[in-house]
Write a protein that holds these residues in place. Structure first.
Motif, PDB file in Angstrom:
ATOM      1  N   PRO A 365       0.706  -1.037   0.014  1.00  0.00           N
ATOM      2  CA  PRO A 365       0.052  -0.025   0.222  1.00  0.00           C
ATOM      3  C   PRO A 365       0.867   1.350  -0.069  1.00  0.00           C
ATOM      4  O   PRO A 365       2.054   1.212   0.128  1.00  0.00           O
ATOM      5  CB  PRO A 365      -0.693  -0.184   1.308  1.00  0.00           C
ATOM      6  N   CYS A 366       0.062   2.180  -0.232  1.00  0.00           N
ATOM      7  CA  CYS A 366       0.995   3.654  -0.099  1.00  0.00           C
ATOM      8  C   CYS A 366       1.045   3.974   1.220  1.00  0.00           C
ATOM      9  O   CYS A 366       0.571   3.192   2.143  1.00  0.00           O
ATOM     10  CB  CYS A 366      -0.017   4.815  -0.787  1.00  0.00           C
ATOM     11  N   ASN A 367       2.220   4.798   1.528  1.00  0.00           N
ATOM     12  CA  ASN A 367       2.543   5.109   2.773  1.00  0.00           C
ATOM     13  C   ASN A 367       1.537   6.205   3.187  1.00  0.00           C
ATOM     14  O   ASN A 367       0.757   6.743   2.613  1.00  0.00           O
ATOM     15  CB  ASN A 367       3.943   5.826   2.702  1.00  0.00           C
ATOM     16  N   PRO A 368       1.472   6.221   4.627  1.00  0.00           N
ATOM     17  CA  PRO A 368       0.633   7.080   5.174  1.00  0.00           C
ATOM     18  C   PRO A 368       0.544   8.516   4.714  1.00  0.00           C
ATOM     19  O   PRO A 368       1.662   8.755   4.585  1.00  0.00           O
ATOM     20  CB  PRO A 368       0.887   7.060   6.621  1.00  0.00           C
ATOM     21  N   GLY A 369      -0.591   9.068   4.462  1.00  0.00           N
ATOM     22  CA  GLY A 369      -0.419  10.437   4.179  1.00  0.00           C
ATOM     23  C   GLY A 369      -0.394  10.335   2.308  1.00  0.00           C
ATOM     24  O   GLY A 369      -0.474  11.487   1.724  1.00  0.00           O
ATOM     25  N   PHE A 370      -0.401   9.093   1.852  1.00  0.00           N
ATOM     26  CA  PHE A 370      -0.512   9.212   0.330  1.00  0.00           C
ATOM     27  C   PHE A 370      -1.663   8.448  -0.008  1.00  0.00           C
ATOM     28  O   PHE A 370      -2.252   7.686   0.643  1.00  0.00           O
ATOM     29  CB  PHE A 370       0.894   8.637  -0.305  1.00  0.00           C
ATOM     30  N   ALA A 376      -0.363   3.705 -11.203  1.00  0.00           N
ATOM     31  CA  ALA A 376       0.750   2.854 -10.442  1.00  0.00           C
ATOM     32  C   ALA A 376       1.731   3.828  -9.590  1.00  0.00           C
ATOM     33  O   ALA A 376       2.670   3.081  -8.971  1.00  0.00           O
ATOM     34  CB  ALA A 376       1.742   2.553 -11.811  1.00  0.00           C
ATOM     35  N   THR A 377       1.412   4.778  -9.178  1.00  0.00           N
ATOM     36  CA  THR A 377       2.117   5.682  -8.229  1.00  0.00           C
ATOM     37  C   THR A 377       1.185   6.141  -7.270  1.00  0.00           C
ATOM     38  O   THR A 377       0.015   6.194  -7.383  1.00  0.00           O
ATOM     39  CB  THR A 377       2.840   6.790  -8.879  1.00  0.00           C
ATOM     40  N   CYS A 378       2.059   6.487  -6.176  1.00  0.00           N
ATOM     41  CA  CYS A 378       1.014   6.943  -5.082  1.00  0.00           C
ATOM     42  C   CYS A 378       1.443   8.518  -4.838  1.00  0.00           C
ATOM     43  O   CYS A 378       2.451   8.894  -5.198  1.00  0.00           O
ATOM     44  CB  CYS A 378       1.659   6.576  -3.509  1.00  0.00           C
ATOM     45  N   SER A 379       0.222   9.146  -4.538  1.00  0.00           N
ATOM     46  CA  SER A 379       0.394  10.731  -4.645  1.00  0.00           C
ATOM     47  C   SER A 379       0.062  11.410  -3.338  1.00  0.00           C
ATOM     48  O   SER A 379      -0.802  10.568  -2.416  1.00  0.00           O
ATOM     49  CB  SER A 379      -0.834  11.409  -5.749  1.00  0.00           C
ATOM     50  N   PRO A 380       0.493  12.329  -2.706  1.00  0.00           N
ATOM     51  CA  PRO A 380       0.258  12.952  -1.651  1.00  0.00           C
ATOM     52  C   PRO A 380      -1.297  13.622  -1.431  1.00  0.00           C
ATOM     53  O   PRO A 380      -1.605  13.893  -2.299  1.00  0.00           O
ATOM     54  CB  PRO A 380       1.283  14.064  -1.185  1.00  0.00           C
ATOM     55  N   CYS A 381      -1.812  13.515  -0.280  1.00  0.00           N
ATOM     56  CA  CYS A 381      -3.185  13.914  -0.143  1.00  0.00           C
ATOM     57  C   CYS A 381      -3.265  15.409  -0.152  1.00  0.00           C
ATOM     58  O   CYS A 381      -2.095  16.092   0.459  1.00  0.00           O
ATOM     59  CB  CYS A 381      -3.643  13.494   1.430  1.00  0.00           C
ATOM     60  N   PRO A 382      -4.180  16.147  -0.385  1.00  0.00           N
ATOM     61  CA  PRO A 382      -4.513  17.419  -0.545  1.00  0.00           C
ATOM     62  C   PRO A 382      -4.232  18.033   0.762  1.00  0.00           C
ATOM     63  O   PRO A 382      -4.680  17.291   1.772  1.00  0.00           O
ATOM     64  CB  PRO A 382      -5.679  17.617  -1.544  1.00  0.00           C
ATOM     65  N   SER A 387      -4.962  10.252   5.188  1.00  0.00           N
ATOM     66  CA  SER A 387      -5.066   9.000   4.638  1.00  0.00           C
ATOM     67  C   SER A 387      -4.243   7.713   5.203  1.00  0.00           C
ATOM     68  O   SER A 387      -3.045   8.384   5.681  1.00  0.00           O
ATOM     69  CB  SER A 387      -4.879   8.696   2.972  1.00  0.00           C
ATOM     70  N   ASP A 388      -4.728   6.513   5.699  1.00  0.00           N
ATOM     71  CA  ASP A 388      -3.737   5.790   6.240  1.00  0.00           C
ATOM     72  C   ASP A 388      -2.839   5.165   5.043  1.00  0.00           C
ATOM     73  O   ASP A 388      -1.973   4.024   5.390  1.00  0.00           O
ATOM     74  CB  ASP A 388      -4.682   4.862   6.886  1.00  0.00           C
ATOM     75  N   GLU A 407       5.760   9.474   7.183  1.00  0.00           N
ATOM     76  CA  GLU A 407       5.849   8.255   7.986  1.00  0.00           C
ATOM     77  C   GLU A 407       6.182   7.122   6.600  1.00  0.00           C
ATOM     78  O   GLU A 407       5.159   6.719   6.062  1.00  0.00           O
ATOM     79  CB  GLU A 407       4.539   7.729   8.627  1.00  0.00           C
ATOM     80  N   PHE A 408       7.308   6.840   6.527  1.00  0.00           N
ATOM     81  CA  PHE A 408       7.769   5.692   5.529  1.00  0.00           C
ATOM     82  C   PHE A 408       7.778   4.204   5.969  1.00  0.00           C
ATOM     83  O   PHE A 408       8.962   4.282   6.902  1.00  0.00           O
ATOM     84  CB  PHE A 408       8.915   6.279   4.892  1.00  0.00           C
ATOM     85  N   LYS A 409       7.034   3.563   5.388  1.00  0.00           N
ATOM     86  CA  LYS A 409       7.216   2.156   5.973  1.00  0.00           C
ATOM     87  C   LYS A 409       6.867   1.107   4.753  1.00  0.00           C
ATOM     88  O   LYS A 409       7.190  -0.212   5.199  1.00  0.00           O
ATOM     89  CB  LYS A 409       6.245   1.805   7.204  1.00  0.00           C
ATOM     90  N   TRP A 410       6.561   1.521   3.749  1.00  0.00           N
ATOM     91  CA  TRP A 410       6.745   0.887   2.355  1.00  0.00           C
ATOM     92  C   TRP A 410       7.527   1.330   1.300  1.00  0.00           C
ATOM     93  O   TRP A 410       7.650   2.522   1.147  1.00  0.00           O
ATOM     94  CB  TRP A 410       5.192   0.829   1.847  1.00  0.00           C
ATOM     95  N   TRP A 411       8.626   0.247   0.835  1.00  0.00           N
ATOM     96  CA  TRP A 411       9.524   0.884   0.057  1.00  0.00           C
ATOM     97  C   TRP A 411       9.703   0.334  -1.318  1.00  0.00           C
ATOM     98  O   TRP A 411      10.304  -0.610  -1.840  1.00  0.00           O
ATOM     99  CB  TRP A 411      10.715   0.555   0.636  1.00  0.00           C
TER     100      TRP A 411
END
Length: 1000
Positions: A365-370, A376-382, A387-388, A407-411
């Motif tokens: 999943p995307c990192n929290p806040g994305f 195919a990419t994760c975008s930051p929340c406005p 977002s979790d 908070e980066f926990k997925w790479w």
């Protein structure tokens, strides 16, 4: 001119004499190979002569005559040299280069001619000798650079140059460790140090693996250049050496020859000013004009190589795995790639092939806040949403605000605000290398081009933004960074965590050596500034150009940064609302207030509690201060007000520790390193008072390299202000320092847990057995502290116990000491123990602490004195009462008083005896009358009745009963007559009528 003519005439005379001698000896004529040209020293007019110097004096005859030389300030352009026979500038040939009026040193296979390394022996070894000495310490050539010593010895690299005109010196260096002092200074031919500003003398730190350039102007004449390193202190970790390369000196009058290109470099055209490195898979020897390709099938060469190497069979060390980017189906897979540039051979005996790619699997999943918007990419929340990482972005409800940060926990991919790079120690950036690789649930160090490469991971935070409800607080914490990591190594690997505040200079926050189990580290940011956090991993710090420890790796599983001003939101946190109706805007709370989640209003913390930052809103955010401590008005800090009360039984002891002073200092030691460097540990301790009275430790090592403007702005110097801090002091004597050096200032205690006589408080234990035992009845008072800042050796932070002991033999300031078993103040490296003995640590004096003494009676006067009970275990408080003088009360008074009391008592006893005797007689009389009247056999004479008639007053009766005490003969008769039952008692009655009745 006169001196020049005299000089030429003398030379001519000498030459004529030599020719006559040579002619007599039959020597051959000199050819051009038998001599070389040099210029004489310049005279006062700026003129000089060119003279021929024989290679071997006396081997030939017929040397050229001296001729006028060029002007002393003459020099050729870069790429040219002065051809001495014609005294004209000539272009350098291909394969060589020239700086014109300069010289360059860029090849360090051995120490160049003119350079020398000098180590200074220590003068303060513990036994007064020089063992062990610093003879083995020196600057070492490492091919492309020079490497300094790695110990605390003072080692100087020296080069002397004579300039005909003003010039300069420049060099490149790496200086990553502030525990090693690095200075560059210049002396003249009188060994006098030339004037230099601090920013040109003391070099600034560099990032690991990065090269910096330093340039200093030189004066004409003799300049002796010094590069000096001095280890501040050897700790448990070795010092990182200074690296030096590309030394270039401008201002020499001429260059009489060109410099050949060093191996691995070339200059293609004549008149070159520098040599270019050979490309990868090519090589060049000494003085090459071009590079030669290697056999691409069986050989390889790195950039700037002097020779080709055979390609080894491919092995596990030559490839790595990565996760592919998410595709349009949201899938990823593990694939394996060769480390570039590929130097191994496939398809030969013993070679390994690339493992097959893994199966396609769902992307993490995307990192929290994305969020993932079906791409195919994760975008930051406005802004304003959160977002979790697995759900769409959602607006924060009323009464809350976004919790900004990262908070980066997925790479799966490298986050956009993170960069990775690789730096080779000798050649700047690595070839086509990424320092770190993403791996799904973690990010790990890459392969690098060699084992001593620095693998760099960086994240930049432009600033911090406190939550709205805390924006008015005098914050001591603006944000924090937390990361979870592990290292797996077989070599001497090291992981550095560094930060660069406001792009000034990078400092090492913490480092870890060799294998470390999975753990979490947190660093608190106490300043609102732009900061870059950097992780640098090095497999070994030994020179290396191969990959032997590619399996030594560091893995980072998660990185979180709070309150980042450009961050995203993984959730919402409660905020305080305005008291105005229909207002939903968040407002700041006053200092010391928490948010009541029920009313969304600011509520002040209860008395004697402090507000814990970054906690869940509610009453639990306020934590009580420890025993005998109080909070400040902003509820942000607990401290002691120097007063303490202890009750035991009926006694109450009151203490006032203000007499000890605001800050106590202790310098213990000395201690010595393995090389004999003497150093001390200096502690500053603040017992009581608010934030303005905290102890402070400052490094003056970093002060040496910062400018005055930086110092005024509080930048550059490492200062620690807290309850207890420690610095390492190196005295000025014996090391060439003009002042004592203070370094490695650390925070030992920033939180007061409480003050008590108990031996344990909040998990911190005092150890009274470490100190000499005392028989005094006054208990020791313990101050308990803790530092929440974790270190590599103390994961829960450090703690400290300061034991105050009443000692009337000490002055009020007292004496600080550490346990003899733990001379560094700590036995385990995490808990520090201090004993503070002082008369100021005694309780306040009361009436129980003195007693009265009566003086002798002199002249009917007597003195009453008051003295302290010895030993006196109190201070201050009540004063001794004044001496009293009273009239004497002698012994005669007491004797008379005793005699009078005795007489009175005797008279009283006689009266009582008589009274009771008379009363008993009356009772016996009544008893006798009753007996006679009851005895019927008794024959009484015809007399009046002897009974007491009614109305008759017994007291007025004049009759008297007379008892006749029987004699001894009578008693014997009575005994003899017992057998007959005859026993009489004689009573005589006396009447006022002279009548007597006698019974016998």
């Amino acid at each position: 001119m006169r001196s020049s003519a005299w000089y030429v005439a003398n030379c001519a005379l000498i030459l004529c004499t030599l020719r006559l001698i040579d002619w007599a000896n039959g020597l051959r004529l000199c050819s051009e190979t038998d001599y070389y040209y040099e210029y004489t020293e310049c005279d006062s007019t700026g003129s000089r002569w060119r003279v021929a110097i024989p290679q071997s004096p006396g081997a030939c005859t017929g040397l050229p005559e001296p001729v006028h030389g060029t002007e002393c300030t003459f020099s050729c352009k870069a790429g040219e040299f002065l051809e001495m026979s014609a005294q004209e500038c000539t272009q350098c040939a291909a394969g060589s280069y020239s700086l014109g009026s300069g010289i360059r040193f860029d090849q360090w296979d051995s120490m160049p001619v003119g350079f020398s390394s000098l180590a200074t022996s220590l003068e303060n070894s513990p036994n007064g000798d020089d063992r062990p000495t610093c003879n083995s310490s020196s600057w070492l050539p490492q091919g492309n650079y020079l490497e300094s010593n790695r110990d605390e010895c003072t080692v100087s690299l020296i080069y002397a140059v004579h300039l005909k005109k003003k010039g300069s010196v420049s060099f490149e260096y790496q200086y990553p460790d502030n525990n090693l002092l690095f200075e560059f200074f210049i002396q003249n031919d009188q060994c006098q140090e030339m004037d230099q500003s601090a920013d040109t003398k003391w070099l600034k730190l560099t990032n690991n693996g990065e090269w910096a350039t330093h340039t200093v102007n030189l004066k004409s004449g003799t300049n002796i250049l010094y590069w000096r390193t001095r280890g501040v202190l050897m700790g448990s970790k070795g010092l990182k050496p200074v690296l030096l390369k590309n030394v270039q000196i401008e201002g020499v009058a001429y260059t009489s020859e060109c410099f050949p290109c060093k191996p691995g470099t070339f200059s293609r055209v004549p008149g070159s000013t520098k040599c270019e490195p050979c490309l990868r898979d090519t090589y060049a020897g000494h003085g090459a004009s071009s590079c030669t390709p290697c056999n691409a099938t069986t050989q390889y060469a790195a950039q700037g190589s002097a020779m080709c190497k055979d390609r080894p069979p491919c092995s596990r060390k030559d490839y790595f795995q990565i996760h592919t980017k998410c595709d349009h189906e949201g899938k990823t897979q593990v694939i394996y790639k060769w480390i570039e540039p590929k130097i191994c051979l496939e398809g030969v005996t013993g070679a390994e092939s690339l493992p097959p790619s893994g199966e396609r699997e769902p992307c993490p999943p995307c990192n929290p806040g994305f969020y993932n918007n079906d791409t195919a990419t994760c975008s930051p929340c406005p802004p304003g949403t959160y977002s979790d990482g697995m759900k769409p972005c959602t607006w924060c409800p009323a009464g809350t605000e976004p919790s900004l940060g990262y908070e980066f926990k997925w790479w799966n991919i490298l986050p956009p605000n993170m960069k990775t790079s690789c730096f080779n120690v000798g050649n700047n950036k690595c070839d086509n290398m990424n320092g770190w690789e993403v791996a799904g649930d973690h990010i790990q160090s890459g392969a690098g081009s060699s084992d001593n490469d620095y693998l760099i991971l960086n994240i930049h935070i432009p600033g911090f933004k406190l939550p709205t409800s805390m924006s008015s607080h005098s914050a001591t914490e603006f944000g924090r960074i937390t990361f979870e990591f592990e290292t797996v190594c077989v070599a001497d690997c090291e992981l550095y965590f560094m930060m660069d505040v406001n792009r000034k200079s990078t400092t090492v926050v913490e480092s870890w050596e060799k294998t470390k189990t999975r753990q979490t580290y947190t660093h608190v940011m106490t300043k609102n500034a732009s900061v870059s956090y950097t992780w640098a991993f090095q497999r070994t710090n030994q020179p290396s150009d191969v990959r032997r420890y590619v399996n030594d790796v560091v893995r980072i599983y998660s990185i979180s940064v709070s309150n980042a001003v450009d961050g995203v939101s993984s959730g919402c946190r409660a905020c305080a609302l305005s008291t105005q109706p229909s207002s939903s805007a968040c407002v700041p709370c006053p200092p010391g207030h928490y948010i009541d989640t029920r009313t969304s209003q600011c509520t002040e913390c209860p008395p004697n509690t402090y507000l814990i930052p970054h906690t869940t809103p509610g009453p639990d955010a306020c934590k009580p201060c420890g025993p005998a401590s109080k909070c400040d008005k902003d509820h942000s800090f607990c401290y002691s007000d120097c007063h303490f009360t202890y009750a035991e039984g009926n006694a109450t002891l009151t203490y006032d520790f203000s007499l000890l002073g605001s800050v106590g200092s202790l310098m213990n030691g000395p201690s010595f390193t393995s090389k004999g460097t003497k150093y001390f540990h200096h502690f500053n301790i603040s017992l009581c008072g608010g934030k303005s009275q905290l102890a402070e430790c400052t490094d003056n090592v970093t002060d040496l390299s910062i400018t005055d403007s930086q110092r005024e702005n509080g930048e550059g110097a490492n200062a620690v202000k807290t309850f207890i801090c420690q610095s390492t002091i190196i005295p000025a004597t014996g090391r060439g320092f003009h002042t004592a050096l203070a370094s490695q200032s650390i925070n030992l205690a920033d939180t007061l847990l409480g003050v008590t006589v108990e031996s344990t408080l909040d998990g911190v234990r005092a150890r009274p057995e470490l100190y000499p035992q005392t028989s005094k009845k006054v208990p020791d008072v313990n101050f308990y502290y803790r530092s929440l800042e974790a270190t590599s050796s103390c994961e829960s932070g450090r703690s400290a116990v300061v034991t105050l002991r009443c000692n009337p033999e000490k002055n009020t300031k007292g004496e600080l000491s550490v346990p003899s078993q733990c001379p560094a103040g700590t036995c385990d490296g995490c808990t520090f123990h201090f004993l503070w003995e002082s008369s100021g640590a005694c309780p306040t004096c009361t009436e129980r602490d003195y007693h009265q003494i009566e003086g002798a009676c002199k002249g009917d006067q007597q003195d009453l004195l008051y003295v302290w009970t010895e030993p006196k275990l109190c201070i201050g408080g009540v004063n001794l009462p004044e001496k009293e003088t009273l009239p004497c009360e002698g012994m005669e008074f007491w004797v008379r008083l005793g005699a009078g009391l005795g007489t009175f008592t005797a008279v009283l006893l006689v009266i009582l005896i008589c009274y009771f005797w008379k009363k008993s007689k009356r009772l016996e009389y009544k008893y006798s009358r009753l007996v006679m009247s009851a005895n019927k056999e008794c024959e009484m004479p015809g007399a009046d009745s002897c009974a007491v008639m009614e109305g008759e007053n017994e007291g007025d009766m004049e009759d008297e009963i007379v008892y006749t005490k029987p004699s001894l003969l009578g008693k014997l008769k009575a005994i003899a007559s017992k057998g007959n039952g005859e026993h009489y008692e004689h009573v005589q009655l006396n009447s006022s009528h002279s009548k007597a009745l006698v019974w016998s």
